[in-house]
Design a protein around this motif. Structure first.
Motif, mmCIF file in Angstrom:
data_model
loop_
_atom_site.group_PDB
_atom_site.id
_atom_site.type_symbol
_atom_site.label_atom_id
_atom_site.label_comp_id
_atom_site.label_asym_id
_atom_site.label_seq_id
_atom_site.Cartn_x
_atom_site.Cartn_y
_atom_site.Cartn_z
ATOM 1 N N MET A 52 0.845 -1.198 0.000
ATOM 2 C CA MET A 52 0.000 0.000 0.000
ATOM 3 C C MET A 52 0.880 1.248 0.000
ATOM 4 N N LEU A 53 0.581 2.154 -0.918
ATOM 5 C CA LEU A 53 1.353 3.379 -1.021
ATOM 6 C C LEU A 53 1.061 4.285 0.172
ATOM 7 N N ASP A 54 2.098 4.938 0.660
ATOM 8 C CA ASP A 54 1.972 5.813 1.822
ATOM 9 C C ASP A 54 1.003 6.955 1.522
ATOM 10 N N ALA A 55 0.017 7.133 2.410
ATOM 11 C CA ALA A 55 -0.995 8.176 2.217
ATOM 12 C C ALA A 55 -0.371 9.565 2.236
ATOM 13 N N VAL A 56 0.668 9.748 3.024
ATOM 14 C CA VAL A 56 1.344 11.047 3.091
ATOM 15 C C VAL A 56 1.998 11.368 1.759
ATOM 16 N N LEU A 57 2.589 10.355 1.124
ATOM 17 C CA LEU A 57 3.236 10.544 -0.171
ATOM 18 C C LEU A 57 2.205 10.952 -1.221
ATOM 19 N N ILE A 58 1.042 10.318 -1.180
ATOM 20 C CA ILE A 58 -0.029 10.672 -2.108
ATOM 21 C C ILE A 58 -0.469 12.111 -1.875
ATOM 22 N N HIS A 59 -0.658 12.476 -0.614
ATOM 23 C CA HIS A 59 -1.114 13.826 -0.279
ATOM 24 C C HIS A 59 -0.108 14.873 -0.724
ATOM 25 N N GLN A 60 1.167 14.612 -0.547
ATOM 26 C CA GLN A 60 2.202 15.588 -0.859
ATOM 27 C C GLN A 60 2.523 15.670 -2.351
ATOM 28 N N CYS A 61 2.378 14.553 -3.069
ATOM 29 C CA CYS A 61 2.905 14.496 -4.430
ATOM 30 C C CYS A 61 1.859 14.389 -5.532
ATOM 31 N N ALA A 62 0.691 13.827 -5.244
ATOM 32 C CA ALA A 62 -0.289 13.565 -6.296
ATOM 33 C C ALA A 62 -0.972 14.845 -6.772
ATOM 34 N N ASP A 63 -1.459 14.804 -8.009
ATOM 35 C CA ASP A 63 -2.184 15.930 -8.562
ATOM 36 C C ASP A 63 -3.402 16.221 -7.682
ATOM 37 N N SER A 76 -6.134 17.606 -8.249
ATOM 38 C CA SER A 76 -7.452 17.500 -8.862
ATOM 39 C C SER A 76 -8.030 16.091 -8.751
ATOM 40 N N LEU A 77 -7.197 15.136 -8.320
ATOM 41 C CA LEU A 77 -7.657 13.764 -8.136
ATOM 42 C C LEU A 77 -7.848 13.463 -6.661
ATOM 43 N N LYS A 78 -8.969 12.854 -6.337
ATOM 44 C CA LYS A 78 -9.179 12.428 -4.951
ATOM 45 C C LYS A 78 -8.160 11.349 -4.607
ATOM 46 N N PRO A 79 -7.687 11.293 -3.353
ATOM 47 C CA PRO A 79 -6.732 10.261 -2.940
ATOM 48 C C PRO A 79 -7.206 8.853 -3.259
ATOM 49 N N ALA A 80 -8.517 8.609 -3.152
ATOM 50 C CA ALA A 80 -9.039 7.275 -3.448
ATOM 51 C C ALA A 80 -8.817 6.902 -4.908
ATOM 52 N N ILE A 81 -8.940 7.886 -5.811
ATOM 53 C CA ILE A 81 -8.699 7.628 -7.225
ATOM 54 C C ILE A 81 -7.224 7.340 -7.456
ATOM 55 N N VAL A 82 -6.351 8.111 -6.822
ATOM 56 C CA VAL A 82 -4.908 7.909 -6.968
ATOM 57 C C VAL A 82 -4.516 6.517 -6.490
ATOM 58 N N GLU A 83 -5.043 6.115 -5.346
ATOM 59 C CA GLU A 83 -4.720 4.798 -4.796
ATOM 60 C C GLU A 83 -5.143 3.689 -5.753
ATOM 61 N N GLN A 84 -6.341 3.805 -6.306
ATOM 62 C CA GLN A 84 -6.819 2.772 -7.214
ATOM 63 C C GLN A 84 -6.073 2.797 -8.540
ATOM 64 N N PHE A 85 -5.740 3.966 -9.012
ATOM 65 C CA PHE A 85 -4.949 4.107 -10.229
ATOM 66 C C PHE A 85 -3.621 3.369 -10.103
ATOM 67 N N ILE A 86 -2.920 3.582 -8.999
ATOM 68 C CA ILE A 86 -1.627 2.937 -8.805
ATOM 69 C C ILE A 86 -1.793 1.437 -8.564
ATOM 70 N N ALA A 87 -2.848 1.061 -7.817
ATOM 71 C CA ALA A 87 -3.081 -0.362 -7.559
ATOM 72 C C ALA A 87 -3.380 -1.129 -8.843
ATOM 73 N N LYS A 88 -4.119 -0.490 -9.762
ATOM 74 C CA LYS A 88 -4.532 -1.177 -10.983
ATOM 75 C C LYS A 88 -3.518 -1.059 -12.117
ATOM 76 N N ALA A 89 -2.820 0.053 -12.186
ATOM 77 C CA ALA A 89 -1.962 0.289 -13.351
ATOM 78 C C ALA A 89 -0.510 0.568 -13.013
ATOM 79 N N GLY A 90 -0.189 0.688 -11.727
ATOM 80 C CA GLY A 90 1.160 1.077 -11.348
ATOM 81 C C GLY A 90 1.962 -0.033 -10.704
ATOM 82 N N SER A 91 2.916 0.365 -9.893
ATOM 83 C CA SER A 91 3.817 -0.577 -9.227
ATOM 84 C C SER A 91 4.199 -0.013 -7.864
ATOM 85 N N GLN A 92 4.512 -0.904 -6.949
ATOM 86 C CA GLN A 92 4.990 -0.474 -5.635
ATOM 87 C C GLN A 92 6.491 -0.201 -5.651
ATOM 88 N N ASP A 93 7.152 -0.558 -6.750
ATOM 89 C CA ASP A 93 8.601 -0.405 -6.880
ATOM 90 C C ASP A 93 8.918 0.866 -7.662
#
Length: 208
Positions: free
Chosen positions: A1-12, A14-31
């Motif tokens: 699971m990606l760190d919520a603080v990292l998402i808050h500090q770095c993600a666009d 305009s996207l809700k954190p829940a969307i970012v989390e699912q985007f990375i879970a479905k299309a991204g990588s933890q590495d």
């Protein structure tokens, strides 16, 4: 699971954190150093980089010949790049990769959302998300090259249709495996990394 603080500090923003989390879970990588190379629909086996320098060298070796996806968001390395010398090491830095990836994904999400009529209906949101992820993986949505397309802008992203607190993007089912999904095959799609058009991402504004 990606760190919520990292998402808050770095993600666009305009996207809700829940969307970012699912985007990375479905299309991204933890590495952060994950490099995926494909030639058409075929995955090209490449050595796993252990340092940012190795990752950058691997990207440069394949850019222009193959489709290269990079880092936590599996950012398409060829977008906005005319030559390999323009690549920057911070592409594999976690925060910068999340910033770049979510900024571009926000545009893709807006393109898909606009096609759906900018619907905020609870039952439509999962389909918008799924189609946006497929568009991210293939580079195309309904025949449109999403990475090179103009940002439609001013699209309300996943805003509830009513004041009902239960109606939100939080209701979108999470990814089952928590890993990157295989991109869908689009026979008419060309390699987005070979695009000669630079992408101006400055037009993506924050959600009102």
């Amino acid at each position: 699971m990606l760190d919520a603080v990292l998402i808050h500090q770095c993600a666009d923003p305009s996207l809700k954190p829940a969307i970012v989390e699912q985007f990375i879970a479905k299309a991204g990588s933890q590495d952060p150093l994950a490099i995926t190379v494909r030639s058409g629909t075929r995955v090209v086996l490449v050595p796993k980089p252990t340092t940012p320098e190795e990752a950058l060298a691997l990207i440069r070796d394949n850019l222009g010949r193959n489709t290269v996806r990079v880092g936590i968001t599996q950012y398409p390395a060829g977008v906005g790049i005319v030559e390999a010398g323009q690549l920057k090491p911070d592409m594999v830095e976690p925060c910068e990769n999340i910033r770049m990836g979510t900024t571009l994904f926000a545009k893709v999400f807006r393109i898909v959302s606009k096609w759906y009529g900018n619907s905020t209906a609870k039952q439509v949101l999962p389909q918008v998300m799924d189609d946006a992820v497929i568009a991210w993986q293939t580079g195309y949505f309904e025949g449109v090259a999403v990475f090179r397309s103009e940002d439609p802008g001013d699209v309300k992203l996943a805003k509830p249709e009513a004041a009902d607190p239960e109606t939100s993007v939080q209701d979108i089912p999470p990814a089952q495996d928590g890993g990157a999904a295989e991109p869908a095959t689009n026979a008419g799609a060309s390699d987005p990394n070979k695009a000669g058009i630079r992408i101006d991402l400055s037009g993506i504004g924050s959600r009102p």
